[in-house]
Design an enzyme around this catalytic site. Structure first.
Site, PDB file in Angstrom:
ATOM      1  N   HIS A 138     -72.496 -23.646  -8.854  1.00  0.00           N
ATOM      2  CA  HIS A 138     -71.187 -23.072  -8.566  1.00  0.00           C
ATOM      3  C   HIS A 138     -70.688 -22.251  -9.749  1.00  0.00           C
ATOM      4  O   HIS A 138     -70.855 -22.635 -10.910  1.00  0.00           O
ATOM      5  CB  HIS A 138     -70.186 -24.184  -8.248  1.00  0.00           C
ATOM      6  CG  HIS A 138     -69.040 -23.732  -7.411  1.00  0.00           C
ATOM      7  ND1 HIS A 138     -68.005 -22.955  -7.904  1.00  0.00           N
ATOM      8  CD2 HIS A 138     -68.762 -23.917  -6.088  1.00  0.00           C
ATOM      9  CE1 HIS A 138     -67.152 -22.696  -6.942  1.00  0.00           C
ATOM     10  NE2 HIS A 138     -67.580 -23.269  -5.826  1.00  0.00           N
ATOM     11  N   HIS A 139     -70.073 -21.120  -9.433  1.00  0.00           N
ATOM     12  CA  HIS A 139     -69.556 -20.232 -10.477  1.00  0.00           C
ATOM     13  C   HIS A 139     -68.459 -20.915 -11.298  1.00  0.00           C
ATOM     14  O   HIS A 139     -68.207 -20.544 -12.455  1.00  0.00           O
ATOM     15  CB  HIS A 139     -69.013 -18.947  -9.846  1.00  0.00           C
ATOM     16  CG  HIS A 139     -69.159 -17.735 -10.710  1.00  0.00           C
ATOM     17  ND1 HIS A 139     -68.891 -17.741 -12.054  1.00  0.00           N
ATOM     18  CD2 HIS A 139     -69.554 -16.468 -10.417  1.00  0.00           C
ATOM     19  CE1 HIS A 139     -69.109 -16.533 -12.563  1.00  0.00           C
ATOM     20  NE2 HIS A 139     -69.514 -15.746 -11.589  1.00  0.00           N
ATOM     21  N   ALA A 140     -67.803 -21.911 -10.742  1.00  0.00           N
ATOM     22  CA  ALA A 140     -66.780 -22.636 -11.486  1.00  0.00           C
ATOM     23  C   ALA A 140     -67.359 -23.356 -12.696  1.00  0.00           C
ATOM     24  O   ALA A 140     -66.639 -23.640 -13.656  1.00  0.00           O
ATOM     25  CB  ALA A 140     -66.070 -23.641 -10.577  1.00  0.00           C
TER      26      ALA A 140
END
Length: 489
Positions: A138-140
């Site tokens: 995930h980019h988070a």
């Protein structure tokens, strides 16, 4: 909370932006040479051994009650392999195109929020006994630079020219914090954020003032998102489906294109990447009888990390600059010149703003932000206005020499970031040794033939060089043990 970390507003924003049709994960694809180590059980064993070197892969998102503040990341004691490792068989003599189709399917489903936000997919059945490992994170948790640092931590290298692994975590995981603890720390951190508000206002004011001064003095202009972005068929509301395609170009050919245009002052390799992308999109638009009212715009992620600091293993520290792709200019040299000049101005503006705009995300209210994004997606709001820009184009330097992963030789590596609402095309470039891999991710309900667009990149490069398209560019080059430099945005 030694093993619990508050997410920054910017990192958490990638969680808030996620909807059933907008998945905010990135992909890293490693192609491995044949080896007896290329088994599913060995992948699980080797990666589990190195989890301490990969902090994001041990951390799970925990929401704060009542969404009083941004979520926290909790380091888990153990990882359940069944929730993270998956096995696929393409079928013995599967082609690269078969693998690309499978990657599109892998990318079409969101990550499970109840566990750490990553998956590893072992894909067997490629020609000559090669296998692919598709990493989905995930980019988070990590931007391109952090993902690059994590990749370095799982590589087996011997050269002193390669940066050593970044330090990993030393502590064990913890149990989930209680609601009362989460609330107390959310309120405490919120109070600290408020105290930081005057500094943020001052920094933003200085940055915006510097941008206005630069814009008044500069020769030319930088496009404005939304206002200057034309409508195209691949800009509109996303669906959940994704398709993926790749094309490989020798780094020497991209450098030759730069060297052939000495009349363009300050031309960089990244400008050439944008120029090649522009040329391919022009050809694709012409083939589909599309004639946008003005040039397409590109959103280009740019890392804000200083060169002298230890590489990050997690989180995001990026900004976006907006530049023209000059698709409205017929002459390839003038097109490249316009891209180079505009991108140089866009970089200067970006540097003056710094992280000021990114820092404002710290004050984004979690629940209203996420609710607004979901409502916009349900309403298919991207129908009603031009996209902020037309395509995402990213360029990240990868390994400069041959390396191994989990004991197996890395044959090649690809990467691609997510799509955002209204923008149905992402072009991500990663280098490996002496070539650059262009990875294209698209929403097929907006851009149905991404593999045909990818096939146009060699012709676009030949156009920049001023020569007929070389036949050898139609197939990926054979990597060798050579060191190659790369410039980034």
């Amino acid at each position: 909370m030694a093993s619990i970390t508050r997410m920054s507003g910017f990192d958490a924003g990638f969680l808030y932006m996620e909807t059933p049709s907008m998945h905010m994960h990135t992909l890293k694809i490693a192609i491995l040479d044949p080896s007896t180590d290329n088994t599913f059980d060995n992948l699980i064993e080797k990666m589990t051994e190195r989890l301490r070197l990969l902090p994001p892969m041990r951390r799970r998102v925990v929401q704060v009650p009542f969404r009083l503040n941004h979520p926290v990341l909790v380091t888990q004691r153990t990882i359940d392999p069944k929730r993270h490792f998956f096995h696929h068989d393409i079928g013995g003599e599967g082609t690269m195109r078969d693998l690309e189709k499978l990657i599109g399917e892998i990318c079409s489903t969101p990550l499970d929020r109840s566990v750490p936000l990553w998956e590893l997919h072992l894909c067997e059945g490629l020609p000559d006994g090669k296998v692919a490992i598709v990493g989905k994170i995930h980019h988070a948790l990590a931007d391109g630079l952090a993902a690059n640092a994590m990749l370095a931590n799982v590589m087996d290298v011997s050269s002193t020219d390669v940066r050593p692994s970044v330090r990993g975590e030393k502590h064990d995981g913890v149990d989930d914090p209680s609601d009362s603890l989460l609330i107390r720390h959310a309120l405490r951190d919120g109070a600290r954020q408020i105290l930081d508000f005057p500094r943020l206002i001052a920094n933003t004011f200085r940055g915006v003032r510097a941008v206005f001064r630069y814009r008044r003095a500069m020769d030319g202009r930088v496009p404005t998102p939304v206002k200057d972005a034309p409508r195209t068929s691949f800009n509109g509301p996303l669906t959940h489906r994704r398709t993926f395609a790749t094309v490989t170009i020798p780094l020497a050919e991209l450098k030759r294109a730069r060297a052939a245009r000495t009349e363009i002052e300050g031309l960089t390799l990244n400008d050439v990447v944008l120029g090649v992308t522009s040329g391919a999109l022009r050809m694709w638009l012409a083939a589909h009888d599309e004639h946008p009212r003005s040039s397409l715009l590109a959103g280009v992620p740019v890392g804000l990390d200083a060169n002298d600091i230890e590489p990050r293993l997690m989180g995001n520290n990026v900004s976006n600059l907006f530049t023209t792709l000059a698709t409205d200019i017929d002459d390839p040299v003038e097109r490249l010149r316009k891209i180079s000049i505009t991108t140089r101005h866009a970089k200067a503006i970006n540097q003056r703003l710094g992280s000021a705009l990114m820092d404002w995300s710290q004050f984004a209210p979690p629940a209203p932000f996420a609710a607004a994004v979901r409502a916009y997606s349900r309403m298919r709001g991207a129908r009603f206005h031009p996209a902020a820009f037309n395509a995402i184009v990213s360029n990240v330097p990868g390994p400069r020499e041959r390396v191994k992963i989990a004991g197996s030789q890395l044959s090649d590596v690809f990467s691609v970031g997510p799509l955002t609402e209204g923008i149905g095309l992402n072009v991500t470039v990663w280098s490996y040794i002496d070539h650059m891999n262009f990875s294209l991710l698209a929403c097929p309900d907006l851009l149905p033939d991404v593999e045909e667009l990818a096939a146009l990149f060699p012709a676009a490069l030949a156009e920049l060089i001023g020569e007929p398209e070389p036949e050898e560019l139609t197939a990926p080059p054979v990597a060798h043990d050579a060191t190659a430099d790369q410039e980034t945005a």
